[in-house]
Design an enzyme around this catalytic site. Structure first.
Site, PDB file in Angstrom:
ATOM      1  N   LYS A  22       0.830  -1.215   0.000  1.00 42.89           N
ATOM      2  CA  LYS A  22       0.000   0.000   0.000  1.00 42.89           C
ATOM      3  C   LYS A  22       0.862   1.261   0.000  1.00 42.89           C
ATOM      4  O   LYS A  22       0.630   2.183  -0.785  1.00 42.89           O
ATOM      5  CB  LYS A  22      -0.895  -0.002   1.251  1.00 42.89           C
ATOM      6  CG  LYS A  22      -1.536   1.322   1.555  1.00 42.89           C
ATOM      7  CD  LYS A  22      -2.464   1.246   2.743  1.00 42.89           C
ATOM      8  CE  LYS A  22      -1.835   1.540   4.078  1.00 42.89           C
ATOM      9  NZ  LYS A  22      -1.523   2.963   4.319  1.00 42.89           N
ATOM     10  N   ASN A  23       1.864   1.292   0.885  1.00 48.24           N
ATOM     11  CA  ASN A  23       2.620   2.531   1.055  1.00 48.24           C
ATOM     12  C   ASN A  23       3.594   2.820  -0.089  1.00 48.24           C
ATOM     13  O   ASN A  23       4.194   3.889  -0.137  1.00 48.24           O
ATOM     14  CB  ASN A  23       3.352   2.524   2.401  1.00 48.24           C
ATOM     15  CG  ASN A  23       2.379   2.638   3.561  1.00 48.24           C
ATOM     16  OD1 ASN A  23       1.206   2.943   3.356  1.00 48.24           O
ATOM     17  ND2 ASN A  23       2.862   2.396   4.767  1.00 48.24           N
ATOM     18  N   CYS A 116      -4.954  13.014  13.975  1.00 47.48           N
ATOM     19  CA  CYS A 116      -4.908  11.591  13.655  1.00 47.48           C
ATOM     20  C   CYS A 116      -5.185  10.835  14.946  1.00 47.48           C
ATOM     21  O   CYS A 116      -4.910  11.338  16.027  1.00 47.48           O
ATOM     22  CB  CYS A 116      -3.513  11.269  13.113  1.00 47.48           C
ATOM     23  SG  CYS A 116      -3.134   9.522  13.023  1.00 47.48           S
ATOM     24  N   ARG A 121       0.243  14.306  13.965  1.00 46.86           N
ATOM     25  CA  ARG A 121       1.051  13.803  12.835  1.00 46.86           C
ATOM     26  C   ARG A 121       1.279  14.978  11.900  1.00 46.86           C
ATOM     27  O   ARG A 121       0.591  15.139  10.905  1.00 46.86           O
ATOM     28  CB  ARG A 121       0.303  12.681  12.098  1.00 46.86           C
ATOM     29  CG  ARG A 121       0.454  11.330  12.746  1.00 46.86           C
ATOM     30  CD  ARG A 121      -0.201  10.255  11.939  1.00 46.86           C
ATOM     31  NE  ARG A 121       0.604   9.787  10.830  1.00 46.86           N
ATOM     32  CZ  ARG A 121       0.177   8.909   9.929  1.00 46.86           C
ATOM     33  NH1 ARG A 121      -1.041   8.438  10.000  1.00 46.86           N
ATOM     34  NH2 ARG A 121       0.964   8.516   8.958  1.00 46.86           N
ATOM     35  N   ASP A 304       4.483   0.137  12.116  1.00 49.18           N
ATOM     36  CA  ASP A 304       3.265  -0.478  11.563  1.00 49.18           C
ATOM     37  C   ASP A 304       3.099  -1.940  11.987  1.00 49.18           C
ATOM     38  O   ASP A 304       2.100  -2.572  11.645  1.00 49.18           O
ATOM     39  CB  ASP A 304       3.264  -0.382  10.027  1.00 49.18           C
ATOM     40  CG  ASP A 304       2.932   1.019   9.553  1.00 49.18           C
ATOM     41  OD1 ASP A 304       2.489   1.842  10.366  1.00 49.18           O
ATOM     42  OD2 ASP A 304       3.104   1.297   8.337  1.00 49.18           O
ATOM     43  N   ARG A 396      -8.690  -0.498   4.822  1.00 46.99           N
ATOM     44  CA  ARG A 396      -7.806   0.526   4.244  1.00 46.99           C
ATOM     45  C   ARG A 396      -6.481  -0.090   3.796  1.00 46.99           C
ATOM     46  O   ARG A 396      -5.876   0.402   2.829  1.00 46.99           O
ATOM     47  CB  ARG A 396      -7.492   1.605   5.297  1.00 46.99           C
ATOM     48  CG  ARG A 396      -8.629   2.566   5.553  1.00 46.99           C
ATOM     49  CD  ARG A 396      -8.133   3.723   6.399  1.00 46.99           C
ATOM     50  NE  ARG A 396      -6.788   4.098   5.975  1.00 46.99           N
ATOM     51  CZ  ARG A 396      -5.835   4.527   6.771  1.00 46.99           C
ATOM     52  NH1 ARG A 396      -6.055   4.651   8.063  1.00 46.99           N
ATOM     53  NH2 ARG A 396      -4.651   4.831   6.301  1.00 46.99           N
TER      54      ARG A 396
HETATM   55  C1  UD1 Z   1       4.338   6.451   6.647  1.00 44.76           C
HETATM   56  C2  UD1 Z   1       3.414   5.286   6.452  1.00 44.76           C
HETATM   57  C3  UD1 Z   1       2.864   4.811   7.781  1.00 44.76           C
HETATM   58  C4  UD1 Z   1       4.011   4.519   8.747  1.00 44.76           C
HETATM   59  C5  UD1 Z   1       4.963   5.698   8.848  1.00 44.76           C
HETATM   60  C6  UD1 Z   1       6.206   5.400   9.658  1.00 44.76           C
HETATM   61  C7  UD1 Z   1       2.518   5.791   4.262  1.00 44.76           C
HETATM   62  C8  UD1 Z   1       1.340   6.171   3.447  1.00 44.76           C
HETATM   63  N1  UD1 Z   1       2.322   5.727   5.585  1.00 44.76           N
HETATM   64  O1  UD1 Z   1       3.585   7.509   7.219  1.00 44.76           O
HETATM   65  O2  UD1 Z   1       2.110   3.628   7.541  1.00 44.76           O
HETATM   66  O3  UD1 Z   1       3.494   4.251  10.020  1.00 44.76           O
HETATM   67  O4  UD1 Z   1       5.401   6.075   7.528  1.00 44.76           O
HETATM   68  O5  UD1 Z   1       6.885   4.316   9.117  1.00 44.76           O
HETATM   69  O6  UD1 Z   1       3.577   5.518   3.749  1.00 44.76           O
HETATM   70  N2  UD1 Z   1       6.916  13.889  11.098  1.00 44.76           N
HETATM   71  C9  UD1 Z   1       7.070  15.224  11.411  1.00 44.76           C
HETATM   72  N3  UD1 Z   1       6.823  16.155  10.440  1.00 44.76           N
HETATM   73  C10 UD1 Z   1       6.426  15.796   9.187  1.00 44.76           C
HETATM   74  C11 UD1 Z   1       6.266  14.438   8.873  1.00 44.76           C
HETATM   75  C12 UD1 Z   1       6.512  13.511   9.866  1.00 44.76           C
HETATM   76  O7  UD1 Z   1       7.422  15.567  12.536  1.00 44.76           O
HETATM   77  O8  UD1 Z   1       6.228  16.691   8.347  1.00 44.76           O
HETATM   78  C13 UD1 Z   1       7.170  12.858  12.135  1.00 44.76           C
HETATM   79  C14 UD1 Z   1       5.923  12.068  12.499  1.00 44.76           C
HETATM   80  O9  UD1 Z   1       5.145  12.730  13.473  1.00 44.76           O
HETATM   81  C15 UD1 Z   1       6.530  10.777  12.997  1.00 44.76           C
HETATM   82  C16 UD1 Z   1       7.764  10.610  12.130  1.00 44.76           C
HETATM   83  O10 UD1 Z   1       8.039  11.888  11.581  1.00 44.76           O
HETATM   84  O11 UD1 Z   1       6.924  10.894  14.339  1.00 44.76           O
HETATM   85  C17 UD1 Z   1       7.634   9.611  11.009  1.00 44.76           C
HETATM   86  O12 UD1 Z   1       6.513   9.939  10.205  1.00 44.76           O
HETATM   87  P1  UD1 Z   1       6.516   9.670   8.642  1.00 44.76           P
HETATM   88  O13 UD1 Z   1       7.659   8.799   8.308  1.00 44.76           O
HETATM   89  O14 UD1 Z   1       6.386  10.971   7.941  1.00 44.76           O
HETATM   90  O15 UD1 Z   1       5.163   8.878   8.441  1.00 44.76           O
HETATM   91  P2  UD1 Z   1       4.169   8.975   7.212  1.00 44.76           P
HETATM   92  O16 UD1 Z   1       4.909   9.222   5.964  1.00 44.76           O
HETATM   93  O17 UD1 Z   1       3.037   9.879   7.566  1.00 44.76           O
END
Ligand code: UD1
Length: 421
Positions: A22-23, A116, A121, A304, A396
């Site tokens: 999915k991701n 979230c 997030r 995850d 999902r």
């Molecule tokens: C993706 C995955 C999700 C997984 C996560 C971590 C997808 C669609 N989803 O989510 O299933 O759980 O990676 O492996 O691929 N952060 C910030 N600022 C930002 C973005 C992130 O502080 O702008 C922080 C988040 O709060 C978190 C960490 O970075 O603590 C990791 O998040 P991130 O890797 O961005 O997760 P997603 O891409 O949202």
């Protein structure tokens, strides 16, 4: 709304085929906006999030056909650079359209995702990345309005190694002028897969799968065909199902190299593993050994798979500690697992789990995607009947999980619970 009715206590046996990731599928679908044309993407999982992303692409003006895991996306008429609140609120990954829309149209209007179930997030790193590439961002009625005449390559250091921010910035930078270097970039296999797809479209990217990704912007890209990698989280979840029910399961169409840490932990917990090129078999040894886990960015143990591990440890013959360093609030499954008889104490971002001899079936409520997977796993191992409500969360990210589990001998059926939430 649907629920699962599960009669637990049956060891699962057999073989199950893993779907596409999915991701990886979500950003790859979005990347088709970078060059007008017709794309064929294979091994696309049939999931609610994928259909939501297809809907978003259609709003932007693409034509999307999806059948039997093959997706055809025609972006020749895509020209409405907007991601509406109604979609973004149901799927945060919609934010991925920001980078490609800016790169291709010089403008984008994307709803801010908001809160979230696992706590904050933020998407600040996505936004800072676009600004560093030269975009001007303003907030208007909950929407990010982004504009840029021409994005300019630049060094970008990510304070947190974010999967989403790395993907978004990569998609913007491939059409920027000059070189972009992303430091502290995500190394997750899904980002590598996105990078491979972009390379197939003609992008110049180096360092995929490392902390430093270098992108040399090109004038234009062209459509490409592609096959999505297997879903490592789905594979991991089924392997836990084998162990927690005391059974024997083989997952096929899998990529063991993406699961190194999860496989090590499964072995530590008493799973007997056989790993081949594209398949993994697990056999329960008769005991589930207490095994601590701390989530980390790839190649560490994935957040995850945190909820599923707590479900497994609920039946271990001893105590374990599961800590989530990525999402410190991602524990909504804990009170539901307690309803099944699990002995878990939460303290900050750690769950202290004392294994119990058995779990007893009960009605429980899904709160998010991986939390629902944990509840299904626990219910499969629990004695008696469990009703897992709100399974739309699990739809999902898991393709027809009840059919795959049924195939392995689980007593599970989907029912309309007659409720509207
Ligand atoms: C993706 C995955 C999700 C997984 C996560 C971590 C997808 C669609 N989803 O989510 O299933 O759980 O990676 O492996 O691929 N952060 C910030 N600022 C930002 C973005 C992130 O502080 O702008 C922080 C988040 O709060 C978190 C960490 O970075 O603590 C990791 O998040 P991130 O890797 O961005 O997760 P997603 O891409 O949202």
């Amino acid at each position: 709304m649907d629920k699962f009715v599960i009669h637990g206590g049956k060891p699962l046996h057999g073989t199950v085929e893993i779907s596409g990731a999915k991701n990886a599928a979500l950003p790859i679908m979005v990347a088709t906006l970078l060059a007008p044309g017709v794309y064929h993407i294979r091994n696309v999982p049939e999931l609610r999030d994928v259909r939501t992303m297809a809907h978003l692409l259609r709003i932007i003006g693409a034509r999307v056909q999806f059948e039997d895991h093959q997706m055809e996306i025609d972006t020749r008429d895509a020209n409405f650079p907007e991601a509406p609140y109604e979609l973004v609120k149901t799927m945060r990954a919609s934010i991925y359209v920001l980078g490609p829309l800016l790169a291709r149209y010089g403008q984008a209007r994307v709803s801010l995702p908001g809160g979230c179930a696992w706590g904050p997030r933020p998407v600040d790193l996505h936004l800072k990345g676009m600004e560093k590439l030269g975009a001007t961002l303003t907030l208007d009625k909950g929407y990010i309005n982004a504009r840029a005449k021409k994005l300019q390559g630049t060094p970008i250091y990510l304070d947190v190694s974010s999967v989403g921010a790395t993907g978004n910035i990569m998609m913007a930078a491939v059409l920027a002028e000059g070189e972009t270097v992303i430091e502290n970039a995500a190394e997750e296999p899904e980002i590598v897969d996105l990078g491979h797809f972009l390379q197939k479209m003609g992008a110049h990217i180096e360092g995929l799968g490392t902390k430093t990704i270098r992108i040399q912007g090109v004038k234009e890209l062209e459509p490409a065909d592609y096959t999505i990698i297997p879903d490592r989280i789905e594979a991991g979840t089924f392997l836990v199902a084998g162990l927690i029910t005391g059974g024997e399961i083989t997952v096929t169409h899998a990529e063991p190299n993406h699961l190194t840490e999860v496989l090590a932990k499964l072995e530590e917990a008493g799973g007997i593993l056989e790993v081949k090129e594209n398949s993994i078999s697990i056999r329960a040894s008769g005991e589930i050994r207490p095994t601590d886990v701390t989530t980390a960015v790839y190649p560490g143990y994935p957040t995850d798979m945190q909820a599923q591990w707590i479900a497994l440890m609920a039946l271990a013959n001893g105590s374990s500690v599961i800590t989530d360093t990525i999402y410190p609030d991602r524990f909504t499954h804990v009170p539901e697992l307690q309803r099944l008889g699990a002995d878990i104490v939460l303290k900050n971002n750690s769950a202290f789990v004392k294994g119990v001899e058995k779990l007893i079936g009960a009605p429980v409520m899904s709160t998010d995607l991986r939390a629902s997977a944990a509840l299904v796993l626990a219910a499969l191992a629990a004695e008696g009947r469990s009703d897992v409500h709100r399974v739309y969360h699990i739809d999902r990210g898991y393709e027809r999980i009840e059919r795959k589990l049924e195939q392995l001998g689980a007593d599970i059926r989907r029912e309309d619970d007659g409720k509207y939430y």
